[in-house]
Scaffold this active site. Structure first.
Site, PDB file in Angstrom:
ATOM      1  N   LYS A  72      -9.396  -0.132  -5.690  1.00 14.63           N
ATOM      2  CA  LYS A  72      -9.390   0.511  -4.459  1.00 14.63           C
ATOM      3  C   LYS A  72     -10.843   1.153  -4.426  1.00 14.63           C
ATOM      4  CE  LYS A  72      -7.835   2.493  -0.557  1.00 14.63           C
ATOM      5  NZ  LYS A  72      -6.657   2.983  -0.326  1.00 14.63           N
ATOM      6  N   HIS A  94       3.252  14.636   1.729  1.00 19.44           N
ATOM      7  CA  HIS A  94       2.665  15.879   1.336  1.00 19.44           C
ATOM      8  C   HIS A  94       3.617  16.965   1.723  1.00 19.44           C
ATOM      9  CE1 HIS A  94      -1.706  14.619   0.904  1.00 19.44           C
ATOM     10  NE2 HIS A  94      -1.416  14.006   2.011  1.00 19.44           N
ATOM     11  N   LEU A 101      -4.703   9.337   8.049  1.00 13.83           N
ATOM     12  CA  LEU A 101      -6.160   8.688   8.064  1.00 13.83           C
ATOM     13  C   LEU A 101      -5.852   7.260   7.759  1.00 13.83           C
ATOM     14  CD1 LEU A 101      -8.584  11.604   6.577  1.00 13.83           C
ATOM     15  CD2 LEU A 101      -8.507  10.606   9.085  1.00 13.83           C
ATOM     16  N   HIS A 142       0.775  -1.148  -0.036  1.00  9.10           N
ATOM     17  CA  HIS A 142       0.061  -0.011  -0.025  1.00  9.10           C
ATOM     18  C   HIS A 142       1.107   1.263  -0.082  1.00  9.10           C
ATOM     19  CE1 HIS A 142      -3.665   2.258   1.373  1.00  9.10           C
ATOM     20  NE2 HIS A 142      -2.950   3.074   1.249  1.00  9.10           N
ATOM     21  N   ASN A 189      -5.208   7.543  -6.095  1.00  9.01           N
ATOM     22  CA  ASN A 189      -5.701   8.559  -5.732  1.00  9.01           C
ATOM     23  C   ASN A 189      -4.954   9.918  -6.314  1.00  9.01           C
ATOM     24  OD1 ASN A 189      -4.129   8.157  -3.900  1.00  9.01           O
ATOM     25  ND2 ASN A 189      -5.029   9.624  -2.238  1.00  9.01           N
ATOM     26  N   HIS A 238       1.580   5.273  -1.782  1.00  9.12           N
ATOM     27  CA  HIS A 238       1.013   6.640  -2.623  1.00  9.12           C
ATOM     28  C   HIS A 238       2.394   7.109  -3.213  1.00  9.12           C
ATOM     29  CE1 HIS A 238      -2.947   6.952  -0.965  1.00  9.12           C
ATOM     30  NE2 HIS A 238      -2.547   6.120   0.188  1.00  9.12           N
ATOM     31  N   LEU A 239       2.604   7.270  -4.520  1.00  8.37           N
ATOM     32  CA  LEU A 239       3.718   7.855  -4.988  1.00  8.37           C
ATOM     33  C   LEU A 239       3.451   9.122  -5.794  1.00  8.37           C
ATOM     34  CD1 LEU A 239       4.969   4.674  -7.001  1.00  8.37           C
ATOM     35  CD2 LEU A 239       6.216   5.859  -5.063  1.00  8.37           C
ATOM     36  N   ARG A 240       2.397   9.544  -6.007  1.00  8.27           N
ATOM     37  CA  ARG A 240       2.034  10.838  -6.366  1.00  8.27           C
ATOM     38  C   ARG A 240       2.494  10.894  -7.885  1.00  8.27           C
ATOM     39  NH1 ARG A 240      -1.103  11.008  -2.025  1.00  8.27           N
ATOM     40  NH2 ARG A 240      -0.131  11.829  -0.260  1.00  8.27           N
ATOM     41  N   HIS A 299     -10.576   1.425   1.906  1.00  9.40           N
ATOM     42  CA  HIS A 299     -10.155   2.492   3.084  1.00  9.40           C
ATOM     43  C   HIS A 299     -11.487   2.398   4.039  1.00  9.40           C
ATOM     44  CE1 HIS A 299      -8.466   6.099   4.301  1.00  9.40           C
ATOM     45  NE2 HIS A 299      -9.746   6.111   5.088  1.00  9.40           N
ATOM     46  N   ASP A 312       1.481   2.840   3.598  1.00 12.48           N
ATOM     47  CA  ASP A 312       0.580   3.945   3.460  1.00 12.48           C
ATOM     48  C   ASP A 312       1.425   5.120   3.526  1.00 12.48           C
ATOM     49  OD1 ASP A 312      -1.666   5.274   2.851  1.00 12.48           O
ATOM     50  OD2 ASP A 312      -2.579   5.254   4.697  1.00 12.48           O
ATOM     51  N   ALA A 316      -3.892  14.991   5.553  1.00 12.30           N
ATOM     52  CA  ALA A 316      -3.631  13.863   6.190  1.00 12.30           C
ATOM     53  C   ALA A 316      -2.589  12.786   5.433  1.00 12.30           C
ATOM     54  CB  ALA A 316      -4.860  12.917   6.205  1.00 12.30           C
TER      55      ALA A 316
HETATM   56  O1  DOR Z   1      -3.328   9.619   5.652  1.00  9.65           O
HETATM   57  C1  DOR Z   1      -3.837   9.347   4.549  1.00  9.65           C
HETATM   58  N1  DOR Z   1      -3.087   9.770   3.242  1.00  9.65           N
HETATM   59  N2  DOR Z   1      -4.575   8.314   4.309  1.00  9.65           N
HETATM   60  C2  DOR Z   1      -5.190   8.173   3.154  1.00  9.65           C
HETATM   61  O2  DOR Z   1      -6.415   7.519   3.229  1.00  9.65           O
HETATM   62  C3  DOR Z   1      -4.728   9.052   1.983  1.00  9.65           C
HETATM   63  C4  DOR Z   1      -3.344   9.368   2.274  1.00  9.65           C
HETATM   64  C5  DOR Z   1      -2.940  10.444   1.065  1.00  9.65           C
HETATM   65  O3  DOR Z   1      -3.223  10.030  -0.347  1.00  9.65           O
HETATM   66  O4  DOR Z   1      -2.357  11.347   1.414  1.00  9.65           O
HETATM   67 ZN    ZN Z   2      -3.354   5.030   1.491  1.00  8.97          ZN
END
Ligand code: DOR
Ligand code: ZN
Length: 347
Positions: A99, A251, A219, A13, A41, A15-17, A136, A247, A263
């Site tokens: 997802k 940011h 989150l 799980h 996302n 996130h790479l942006r 989620h 996860d 988050a």
């Molecule tokens: O903290 C989080 N950040 N929870 C998520 O479900 C999404 C993630 C994000 O994409 O920043």
């Molecule tokens: Zn996530």
């Protein structure tokens, strides 16, 4: 034990942006992991296999030259996902799952599912084609207390879903409560969960330690010590239903240190090292390898990795900031020590 050789892990799980941000964060994951399940996302979200194929190419292009890291792609489930698209997912080896973000649950979830009934037909198709659903698991009803949203989601949505689709493989992502652990342990076959480093190492006091700590906000939000201990127990229990998913969610520092902070916790720079710390604290380093490198691959019906990595108990200090495209980000443990270190002499 102060040296550990384990099969190279995978991150189930992540996130790479995109674009320059992707190029900044990807090398940390490539250094540690062989594969990662990449969240969809983006803005706009990855809703088709064609978009996933393009995103995958951008990831491969951003990969360091000597890396054989393999991104495993996902689609973002919407009220309008078609059966045709699900059949394309089933046929595309590089897309491993879909997802489910309840609309409004988290960062970039606005395009998510507005009511579970709206995707019943799509879930039928996923079940028929053996496409896993990544969940989620937080209720979006704002009248539910933020610390109770995972439990409310289990009761209202996840438990009924597991019954309605008895063959649908599901991953309950980033579990954070005793309720989630109980649910997964009692669930039918085909239900598993990922666990993040922050939910193993931190409780909600970390959000308010000597002042508000926006870099510990994610989150699902961190929970009380009772919940953390149960999640740690689950991760280190040897049950194949729990496996590694960071996860890691970068940011920019300024977007977190803001009047309305985003988050997400960035942990890719020290991910496997932080898990080693948590397992060491629990006295269960012997179970790290299965959690980090075996059970996830088994769930996704992929071969386990053959290379190994070496971890040593030797502390190092995390940078206060890391580059994030044109901005910077503040990593987990910024300016503080991590007790375990990844050695670079393998493979
Ligand atoms: O903290 C989080 N950040 N929870 C998520 O479900 C999404 C993630 C994000 O994409 O920043
Ligand atoms: Zn996530």
């Amino acid at each position: 034990m102060d040296k550990l050789v384990i099969t190279r892990p995978d991150d189930w799980h992540l996130h790479l942006r995109d674009d320059a941000m992707l190029a900044s964060v990807l090398p940390y994951t490539c250094e540690r992991f062989s594969r990662a399940v990449v969240m969809p996302n983006l803005n706009p979200p990855i809703t088709t296999v064609a978009q996933a194929a393009e995103y995958r190419q951008r990831i491969l292009q951003a990969r360091p030259a000597d890396s054989s890291f393999s991104p495993l792609m996902t689609l973002y489930l919407t009220d309008n996902t078609t059966d045709e698209e699900i059949r394309k997912v089933a046929a595309a080896e590089f897309v491993v799952a879909v997802k489910y973000y309840p609309a409004g649950a988290t960062t970039l979830s606005d395009a998510g599912v507005t009511a579970i009934e709206k995707v019943y037909r799509t879930l039928d198709c996923m079940q028929a084609n053996d496409v896993p659903l990544l969940v989620h698991g937080e209720a979006t009803d704002l009248s539910v207390d933020v610390f109770d949203r995972e439990k409310a989601f289990i009761d209202q949505t996840l438990a009924p879903l597991a019954g309605r689709y008895p063959q649908l493989r599901m991953v309950f992502e980033h579990i954070s409560t005793t309720d989630a652990v109980d649910f997964v342990l009692a669930a039918r076959q085909g239900i598993a969960a990922t666990i993040t480093p922050q939910h193993l190492l931190l409780n909600r006091n970390a959000l308010f330690a000597k002042g508000l700590q926006p870099h510990h906000y994610c989150l699902p939000v961190l929970k009380s010590e009772r919940h953390r201990l149960r999640v740690l127990e689950a991760a280190t229990s040897g049950s194949e239903r729990f496996f590694l998913g960071t996860d890691s969610a970068p940011h920019a520092t300024e977007d977190k240190q803001s009047a309305c902070g985003c988050a997400g916790i960035f942990s890719a720079h020290a991910a496997i090292e932080l898990y080693a710390e948590a397992f060491d604290q629990a006295g269960r380093l012997d179970r790290l390898e299965a959690f980090a490198s075996h059970y996830g691959a088994d769930f996704y019906q992929l071969p386990r990795n053959e290379e190994t990595v070496t971890l040593t108990k030797s502390s190092w200090t995390v940078s206060r900031t890391l580059e994030f495209g044109k901005q910077d980000l503040t990593p987990l443990r910024a300016g503080s020590e991590v007790a375990w270190r990844l050695e670079h002499n393998n493979d």
